[in-house]
Design an enzyme around this catalytic site. Structure first.
Site, PDB file in Angstrom:
ATOM      1  N   TYR A  13      15.790  27.159  18.913  1.00  0.00           N
ATOM      2  CA  TYR A  13      17.027  26.417  18.668  1.00  0.00           C
ATOM      3  C   TYR A  13      17.285  26.215  17.175  1.00  0.00           C
ATOM      4  CZ  TYR A  13      20.131  22.279  18.969  1.00  0.00           C
ATOM      5  OH  TYR A  13      21.159  21.350  18.817  1.00  0.00           O
ATOM      6  N   ASN A  37       9.162  29.853  24.270  1.00  0.00           N
ATOM      7  CA  ASN A  37      10.145  28.820  24.631  1.00  0.00           C
ATOM      8  C   ASN A  37      11.536  29.262  24.199  1.00  0.00           C
ATOM      9  OD1 ASN A  37      10.968  26.387  25.742  1.00  0.00           O
ATOM     10  ND2 ASN A  37      10.753  25.276  23.805  1.00  0.00           N
ATOM     11  N   SER A 126       9.137  15.469  12.210  1.00  0.00           N
ATOM     12  CA  SER A 126       9.990  14.734  13.142  1.00  0.00           C
ATOM     13  C   SER A 126       9.947  13.242  12.869  1.00  0.00           C
ATOM     14  CB  SER A 126       9.503  14.988  14.581  1.00  0.00           C
ATOM     15  OG  SER A 126      10.104  14.085  15.485  1.00  0.00           O
ATOM     16  N   TYR A 151       2.174  15.307  21.157  1.00  0.00           N
ATOM     17  CA  TYR A 151       3.205  16.048  20.399  1.00  0.00           C
ATOM     18  C   TYR A 151       3.442  15.357  19.056  1.00  0.00           C
ATOM     19  CZ  TYR A 151       7.931  16.765  18.663  1.00  0.00           C
ATOM     20  OH  TYR A 151       9.016  16.967  17.841  1.00  0.00           O
ATOM     21  N   LYS A 155       2.543  16.391  14.874  1.00  0.00           N
ATOM     22  CA  LYS A 155       3.459  16.375  13.729  1.00  0.00           C
ATOM     23  C   LYS A 155       2.822  15.609  12.559  1.00  0.00           C
ATOM     24  CE  LYS A 155       6.864  18.751  15.382  1.00  0.00           C
ATOM     25  NZ  LYS A 155       7.091  20.115  14.864  1.00  0.00           N
TER      26      LYS A 155
HETATM   27  C1  WQD Z   1      17.236  10.412  23.330  1.00  0.00           C
HETATM   28  C2  WQD Z   1      17.700   9.179  24.101  1.00  0.00           C
HETATM   29  C3  WQD Z   1      16.326   8.627  26.002  1.00  0.00           C
HETATM   30  C4  WQD Z   1      17.276  12.149  28.381  1.00  0.00           C
HETATM   31  C5  WQD Z   1      12.386  13.480  21.196  1.00  0.00           C
HETATM   32  C6  WQD Z   1      11.237  13.742  20.256  1.00  0.00           C
HETATM   33  C7  WQD Z   1      11.762  14.128  18.897  1.00  0.00           C
HETATM   34  C8  WQD Z   1      12.648  15.347  18.984  1.00  0.00           C
HETATM   35  C9  WQD Z   1      13.757  15.097  20.030  1.00  0.00           C
HETATM   36  C10 WQD Z   1      11.745  17.300  20.132  1.00  0.00           C
HETATM   37  C11 WQD Z   1      16.532   8.287  24.534  1.00  0.00           C
HETATM   38  C12 WQD Z   1      17.736   9.002  26.427  1.00  0.00           C
HETATM   39  C13 WQD Z   1      17.222  11.224  27.347  1.00  0.00           C
HETATM   40  C14 WQD Z   1      17.870  11.791  29.616  1.00  0.00           C
HETATM   41  C15 WQD Z   1      18.344   9.620  28.740  1.00  0.00           C
HETATM   42  N1  WQD Z   1      11.829  16.496  19.120  1.00  0.00           N
HETATM   43  N2  WQD Z   1      17.754   9.986  27.526  1.00  0.00           N
HETATM   44  N3  WQD Z   1      18.384  10.531  29.747  1.00  0.00           N
HETATM   45  O1  WQD Z   1      13.076  11.022  22.877  1.00  0.00           O
HETATM   46  O2  WQD Z   1      14.644  10.394  20.952  1.00  0.00           O
HETATM   47  O3  WQD Z   1      13.167  12.404  20.718  1.00  0.00           O
HETATM   48  O4  WQD Z   1      13.169  14.661  21.288  1.00  0.00           O
HETATM   49  O5  WQD Z   1      12.616  18.054  20.469  1.00  0.00           O
HETATM   50  O6  WQD Z   1      10.648  14.420  18.056  1.00  0.00           O
HETATM   51  O7  WQD Z   1      10.506  12.541  20.106  1.00  0.00           O
HETATM   52  O8  WQD Z   1      15.101  12.447  22.298  1.00  0.00           O
HETATM   53  O9  WQD Z   1      16.944  13.409  23.634  1.00  0.00           O
HETATM   54  O10 WQD Z   1      14.733  12.897  24.793  1.00  0.00           O
HETATM   55  O11 WQD Z   1      16.214  11.021  24.104  1.00  0.00           O
HETATM   56  O12 WQD Z   1      18.823   8.481  28.879  1.00  0.00           O
HETATM   57  O13 WQD Z   1      17.955  12.577  30.612  1.00  0.00           O
HETATM   58  O14 WQD Z   1      18.328   9.606  25.298  1.00  0.00           O
HETATM   59  O15 WQD Z   1      15.864   7.519  26.750  1.00  0.00           O
HETATM   60  O16 WQD Z   1      16.960   6.947  24.440  1.00  0.00           O
HETATM   61  P1  WQD Z   1      13.971  11.438  21.763  1.00  0.00           P
HETATM   62  P2  WQD Z   1      15.747  12.519  23.766  1.00  0.00           P
END
Ligand code: WQD
Length: 340
Positions: A13, A37, A126, A151, A155
């Protein structure tokens, strides 16, 4: 003679978008990826957008011999290292898969770069290294919290590996870019986020729900101590993020770095809630999303967003794309992928 940048994980990505921006900036690029991936559509999309037959080497960064052959075949001037596993939940279930892949591949890369005299390394870090900051917005001086997942721990460990290797070297330079939440897709809709299996991240789950691939979006909690009860994040457009990598590479190649190891937060500086993001997606794409509120997701931090002062003043980089345009691009990409 153009400088040449190796992009590991470049079929993925952020790697594919970064390859596009590096090429636009006049760099030659070599993509290395094991396609664990991602798939060739990322490479083909980059080649179409740039109009160049960007070299692609299928390899695993753990494979030292393959890595050495790449450095024999191409005169690499800088490396951007994206190649890593990145699913938070999976890392909790399979820690050794993450420690082996993410740590050993980076160590191998640094060993090979040293052998071939390549002294400019950008590492894909990150905001997860901050955990739940005590004070917001997070600056680069915000203390890192103990990681809440293997994970996130990889980092932090890779940042330390780069820092210590730079300190022990006379010439190596490194920049760690701490991404907040990357979202969106290239305006051409030829490259974008294509997670394998059920998306962990919010925006791909939203776009797949809008496309009918997923039945319903679950919003993980509306009882947080935030204005609307849902979590706050700093959603950074992937094209803006890609451009930050170009400025980081140029900073080192042009000897403009102030220290030989530097860290920069790459975000917008703006906190956006889950509900705000969902509502904005519906508005700008003129559709209704099927969603429900469920319980909190274990491990989620409540609020995190970036202080972007250092990137703006030192890198001369600032996020430019609006959330509206980013969420439009995410939907255009999903529609193209699904043939809608
Ligand atoms: C964002 C918000 C969820 C999915 C992680 C890694 C980070 C980066 C991005 C990896 C949160 C909410 C999510 C869903 C929801 N690297 N959510 N329903 O957890 O902030 O960060 O991913 O790619 O290093 O830590 O990202 O997009 O998973 O979640 O409500 O189906 O969306 O609870 O508040 P996150 P996220």
């Amino acid at each position: 003679m153009s400088k040449c940048v190796l992009v590991t994980g470049g079929a993925g990505y952020i790697g594919s978008h970064t390859t596009v921006e590096l090429t636009a900036a006049g760099y030659d690029v070599v993509i290395a990826d094991n396609l664990s991936n991602s798939d060739m559509s990322g490479v083909e999309g980059v080649r179409t957008i740039t109009g160049k037959n960007i070299p692609f080497i299928e390899l695993n960064c753990l494979d030292r011999a393959a890595m050495e052959k790449l450095f024999e075949d191409y005169k690499i001037d800088a490396v951007i290292h994206f190649a890593a596993f990145k699913a938070v939940g999976e890392s909790v279930a399979e820690p050794l898969k993450y420690y082996s892949n993410n740590i050993e591949s980076f160590v191998t890369l640094l060993q090979v770069a040293e052998k071939y005299g390549v002294n400019n390394i950008v590492f894909s870090s990150s905001a997860t290294v901050y955990g739940q900051p005590d004070v917001l917005p997070a600056t680069e001086q915000t203390p890192r919290k103990p990681a809440t997942s293997p994970y996130g721990n990889t980092k932090q460990m890779c940042e330390d590996i780069l820092r210590d290797t730079v300190a022990a070297s006379q010439s190596l330079k490194g920049i760690a870019l701490r991404y907040f939440n990357p979202i969106g897709a290239h305006p051409s809709a030829l490259i974008g986020e294509l997670p394998k299996g059920v998306p962990n991240n919010l925006v791909p789950f939203i776009t797949q729900t809008a496309a009918g691939v997923r039945e319903c979006l679950s919003i993980f909690g509306d009882d947080y101590n935030t204005p609307d009860g849902s979590c706050l994040r700093d959603y950074i457009d992937v094209v803006d993020l890609a451009k930050a990598h170009v400025t980081a590479v140029s900073r080192m190649l042009d000897d403009k770095n102030k220290e030989r190891y530097e860290i920069f937060n790459i975000g917008t500086g703006r906190a956006v809630s889950v509900f705000e993001l969902v509502n904005t997606f519906e508005k700008v794409n003129n559709l209704k999303l099927n969603y429900k509120v469920v319980g909190r997701r274990p491990g989620d931090v409540e609020s995190v967003w970036a202080d972007t002062t250092l990137a703006e003043t030192e890198l001369g980089w600032k996020a430019e794309r609006s959330l509206d345009d980013t969420l439009k691009s995410a939907w255009e990409w999903e529609k193209r992928v699904r043939g809608l």
